[in-house]
Design a protein around this motif. Sequence first.
Motif, PDB file in Angstrom:
ATOM      1  N   ASP A 228      10.903 -15.999  32.736  1.00 56.27           N
ATOM      2  CA  ASP A 228      10.091 -16.453  33.760  1.00 56.27           C
ATOM      3  C   ASP A 228       9.907 -14.266  33.832  1.00 56.27           C
ATOM      4  OD1 ASP A 228       8.948 -18.698  33.417  1.00 56.27           O
ATOM      5  OD2 ASP A 228      10.239 -19.128  35.643  1.00 56.27           O
ATOM      6  N   THR A 229      10.743 -13.913  33.786  1.00 52.54           N
ATOM      7  CA  THR A 229      10.388 -12.400  34.470  1.00 52.54           C
ATOM      8  C   THR A 229      11.255 -12.021  33.420  1.00 52.54           C
ATOM      9  OG1 THR A 229      12.487 -12.731  35.688  1.00 52.54           O
ATOM     10  CG2 THR A 229      10.454 -12.706  36.214  1.00 52.54           C
ATOM     11  N   SER A 280      10.413 -11.152  29.870  1.00 51.00           N
ATOM     12  CA  SER A 280       8.752 -12.332  29.801  1.00 51.00           C
ATOM     13  C   SER A 280       8.048 -11.989  29.293  1.00 51.00           C
ATOM     14  CB  SER A 280       8.245 -11.906  30.930  1.00 51.00           C
ATOM     15  OG  SER A 280       7.120 -10.782  30.388  1.00 51.00           O
TER      16      SER A 280
END
Length: 331
Positions: A228-229, A280
Motif C-alpha cells: 500500500d505504501t 506503492s
Amino acid sequence: MRIGVFLVAAQFPGMDSGDVLRATVETIVAAERAGFDDAWIAEHHFMSYGVCPSATMLAGVALGRTERIRVGTAVSVLSNRHPVALAEEAAILHHTSGGRFVLGVGRGGPWLDLEVFGTGLERYERGFAESLDLLCAALTRPSVKAEGEFFRFREVPMSPEPPGLRPVVACTSAATASLAAERGLPMLLGLHIGDEEKAEMIGHYARACPKDVPAPGHVAAAVAQVADTTEQAVATLKARMPEWLRPGLAGYVPVDGRPRPATDVDAYVDRLCRIHPVGSPDHCAERLRRTVERTGLRHLILFVEGAGDPAATLENVARLGAEVLPLVRDL
C-alpha cells in the motif's frame, strides 16, 4: 513492453526445499493468471540461495501446468553442462510446449559444481565461447560436430529436430557482452546493477555488435515488491531478504580456494530497494518507466520472492499484475 517474473527458488529459513520448488511452479501459474508475459527460473547447485539445480526440468513442469505464458531459464549454467545435451533438452521443451520455452545461459562462477560435475575450472575460465558456439550450432543445425579444445566428437544428427532458438546470454562483464554481441545474441542483465550500469552494458554491446546484425531484445532483471505504501514494501524486504541472503550467499564456495567476494547484505538489500520497483503501485510503475527511459529496455523480469513466504509471493504477483502492469503496458 514485455514484463515477466524471475524466480530463484529461494529457500528462506524454515522452508523445506520441496515446498519451495512446488511454490515456484505455483507462482508461475499465478503469473500467467495475473497477465505476465513470461517466467524465468534460475539454476543453482548445493546452496539455499536457490534450490533448483535444473532450470530446464522445472521449466518443463511449469510449461505443463500453463497454457499461454512463456517459460525460460535465467540461467542454465553452461560451464557445467554439455552444450549438445542442453540443446536436446531445449528442443524437447520447445516442441512439447508449442514454442513457449526460452533458453537463457550463463558462464556461471568458479564454484564447486565445476568439480562435482567434472567440467573443471579451465573450461569455466577459457571455454565459454566454445561452449556457446557449440550450443548455438546444436540449436539450429540438423547435425553437429566438434573439433575444439574442450569438445571433440564426430558429426552426429540432432534429434529431435533443432528448435532454431537463439539463447539469451547472462552478461556481467564487458567481455561477455562483447561475446554475445559478436554472435547477435540478446543479453540478460542482472538485478545487482542499476539503470546506469545497464545502459553502459547496452552501449558496449551496441559498439561491439556487427553493423549488419539487427539489435536483439535484451532482458533485464529487477526486484519488485508492491504494498500500500513504499515504506511498507521496503520494510518487508529489509526484514526478510537478509535472513535468506546471509546463509544463501555462503553457498558460493570457490572450487580452487580463491577468496570469495564479501557482501554487506544489509547495504545490498537497501540498494536493491532504492534502484528497483519496491513500493506503492504508483512508485513501482514510476521506477519501471524510469528504467525504460534510461536504458531503452523493452523486456523486464521481476524478482517477486523477496517477502520470504509463498503466500506473500502469490499476493505480490497478483497485486503487481492488477495494480502495476496496467500502468506500464503502454511504454
